[in-house]
Design an enzyme around this catalytic site. Structure first.
Site, mmCIF file in Angstrom:
data_model
loop_
_atom_site.group_PDB
_atom_site.id
_atom_site.type_symbol
_atom_site.label_atom_id
_atom_site.label_comp_id
_atom_site.label_asym_id
_atom_site.label_seq_id
_atom_site.Cartn_x
_atom_site.Cartn_y
_atom_site.Cartn_z
ATOM 1 N N ASP A 8 49.432 34.719 -3.264
ATOM 2 C CA ASP A 8 48.506 36.286 -3.505
ATOM 3 C C ASP A 8 49.445 37.566 -4.145
ATOM 4 O O ASP A 8 50.089 37.839 -3.696
ATOM 5 C CB ASP A 8 47.310 35.879 -2.203
ATOM 6 C CG ASP A 8 47.957 36.432 -1.594
ATOM 7 O OD1 ASP A 8 48.893 36.025 -0.722
ATOM 8 O OD2 ASP A 8 47.463 37.064 -0.353
ATOM 9 N N GLU A 34 47.891 35.340 1.837
ATOM 10 C CA GLU A 34 48.588 36.410 3.092
ATOM 11 C C GLU A 34 48.056 37.715 2.889
ATOM 12 O O GLU A 34 48.553 38.312 4.234
ATOM 13 C CB GLU A 34 49.797 35.975 2.830
ATOM 14 C CG GLU A 34 51.115 36.702 3.521
ATOM 15 C CD GLU A 34 51.072 37.976 3.332
ATOM 16 O OE1 GLU A 34 51.247 38.701 5.177
ATOM 17 O OE2 GLU A 34 51.021 38.396 2.666
#
Length: 460
Positions: free
Chosen positions: A122, A189
């Site tokens: 991400d 994350e």
């Protein structure tokens, strides 16, 4: 005449045979020279380094693709699809949508240990300001409906590229290892939820349970071409906390008729600074940060409530629990001193975004660090201090399976920039900064060599 033709043919044939033999001898000698050169360098990883360097153009294109197409946490649809495709081309058994957009690839190669290699996918809601020709121009709406820029300001594009490069090298070297690879692409994350979601979706039950789990993270203050290692606690527990402070609003001219939540919130902020300085052992690392305070609408209006947002950081579970308990006690004490009823005591809430500390298994950390010394050199393998940042990779080692984990740091700063920073002539942009821009070639190639060498050692 016929004799002359036969003689000429024999001469030409002998010449061609001699030429072919000379060419063959030259090739054999070249191979011997190459082997002798590798022997002289005494570098068992010379072949790996050459192969990674040869593969770099492919990895460079992949890195720029990821950088140009970032996606926010829990929205990594296209990124995860590309990650899955990369593994499928290498012969991995691939499963998508594990814990959201998580990707799991399994490559079996006989009997032996199972090694999990993780990369996070991400990006962050930041408008990029690097000036790179491949800078992200992506904008999107976040979960709150706000229009935001999107950028890989934490280096997850590097993580994914190194992950792919290592997979490519290991798939080519199946004669050098025996066991099982589990390569996972993890979502979210940055929101602290991706590892938790993948584990909850059966990562250790549906797929081979790892004997080791390793990962890397870029470092914005370390020279590209170097790696950093730490045994034991490496990254911290991180909690996000919201505190709503209640009061009784009214006119600013008549404060005696109110119970001012702005004043109470201010007292709480000041009192919270004593949690670390006076209520915890000075030998225990901890941080309590109040990053946001909101309340009121006008200077002559005392509001009914004020909101605080905090982050809490620690290493051990015991210190984490102590911080939370002391914050609750302080909030209640301030409310009690102001004469508030119990129903108006501050509301203290932990968000569901807890990131547990990353504890690098000492035996595994030492083993991998020695591999790095052999593969990269002692001068490029650094001992580093722990940091108070958070990383949900720690969750993979906190399950009942007690999998040994290790995360190492990967330098990203160009050599000349590092030198300028050390002279005080330049301030390096940190992670999560709009100007963060790794030096791609030495960063990626070093990461691939390090990760591949570590996995090969674990699967010998």
């Amino acid at each position: 005449m016929m004799k002359h033709l036969i003689l000429t043919s024999l001469i030409l044939g002998s010449a061609m045979a001699l030429s072919a033999q000379n060419a063959l001898d030259a090739l054999i000698q070249e191979a011997r020279d190459d082997h002798a050169h590798l022997s002289r360098t005494n570098d068992p990883y010379a072949g790996l380094k050459a192969a990674v360097q040869e593969d770099y153009p492919y990895l460079q294109d992949l890195y720029q693709h990821y950088h140009l197409h970032p996606e926010l946490s829990f929205h990594e649809k296209e990124t995860s699809g590309r990650m899955a495709s990369e593994l499928q081309q290498l012969g991995f058994e691939v499963t998508e949508k594990v814990g959201g957009y998580g990707v799991v690839g399994v490559l079996r190669n006989g009997e032996g240990p199972t090694v999990l290699v993780r990369a996070d996918m991400d990006a962050l809601p930041i408008v990029e300001d690097t000036g790179l020709p491949y800078a992200s121009t992506v904008t999107t709406k976040d979960d709150a409906g706000n229009e935001v820029g999107v950028m890989h300001a934490c280096g997850h594009d590097v993580h994914m590229t190194v992950w792919t490069g290592a997979a490519r090298q290991l798939a080519e070297r199946k004669d050098q290892w025996s066991g099982t690879l589990v390569f996972i692409g993890q979502p979210a994350e940055e929101r602290g939820g991706g590892a938790k979601a993948m584990l909850a979706d059966g990562l250790y039950e549906r797929f081979p349970k790892p004997d080791y789990a390793i990962a890397l993270h870029v470092n914005a203050g370390m020279e590209a071409g170097k790696v950093g290692c730490r045994s034991g606690y490496s990254l911290a527990n991180v909690d996000m906390m919201d505190i709503t402070v209640y009061g009784q609003g009214g006119h600013g001219a008549y404060p005696h008729t109110t119970k001012d939540p702005v004043l109470l919130a201010s007292r709480i902020v000041v009192a919270l600074q004593t949690v670390v300085s006076r209520e915890l052992s000075p030998l225990e690392p901890a941080v309590v940060t109040v990053g946001s305070i909101h309340g009121g609408t006008k200077g002559n209006v005392i509001p009914n409530e004020v909101g605080l947002e905090l982050t809490l950081r620690s290493y051990t579970d015991e210190v984490r629990a102590a911080i939370i308990e002391k914050i609750n006690r302080i909030c209640k004490g301030v409310a009690l001193s102001a004469g508030l009823e119990e129903s108006q005591y501050p509301k203290v809430e932990l968000r569901d975004e807890f990131t547990p500390a990353t504890y690098n298994d000492p035996e595994l950390a030492n083993r991998v660090q020695q591999v790095f010394v052999k593969a990269l050199g002692k001068d490029r393998t650094l001992d580093v201090e722990p940091v108070m940042g958070g990383e949900d990779f720690g969750r993979y080692g906190r399950t009942e399976e007690e999998v040994p984990i290790f995360m190492f740091w990967l330098g990203t700063v160009a050599k000349e920039q590092m030198a300028a920073a050390e002279r005080g002539q330049l301030q390096l942009p940190s992670l999560h900064n709009s100007g963060f821009a790794p030096d791609p070639e030495p960063t990626i190639t070093t990461g691939v060599v390090a990760m591949t060498a570590a996995v090969l050692n674990l699967l010998q």
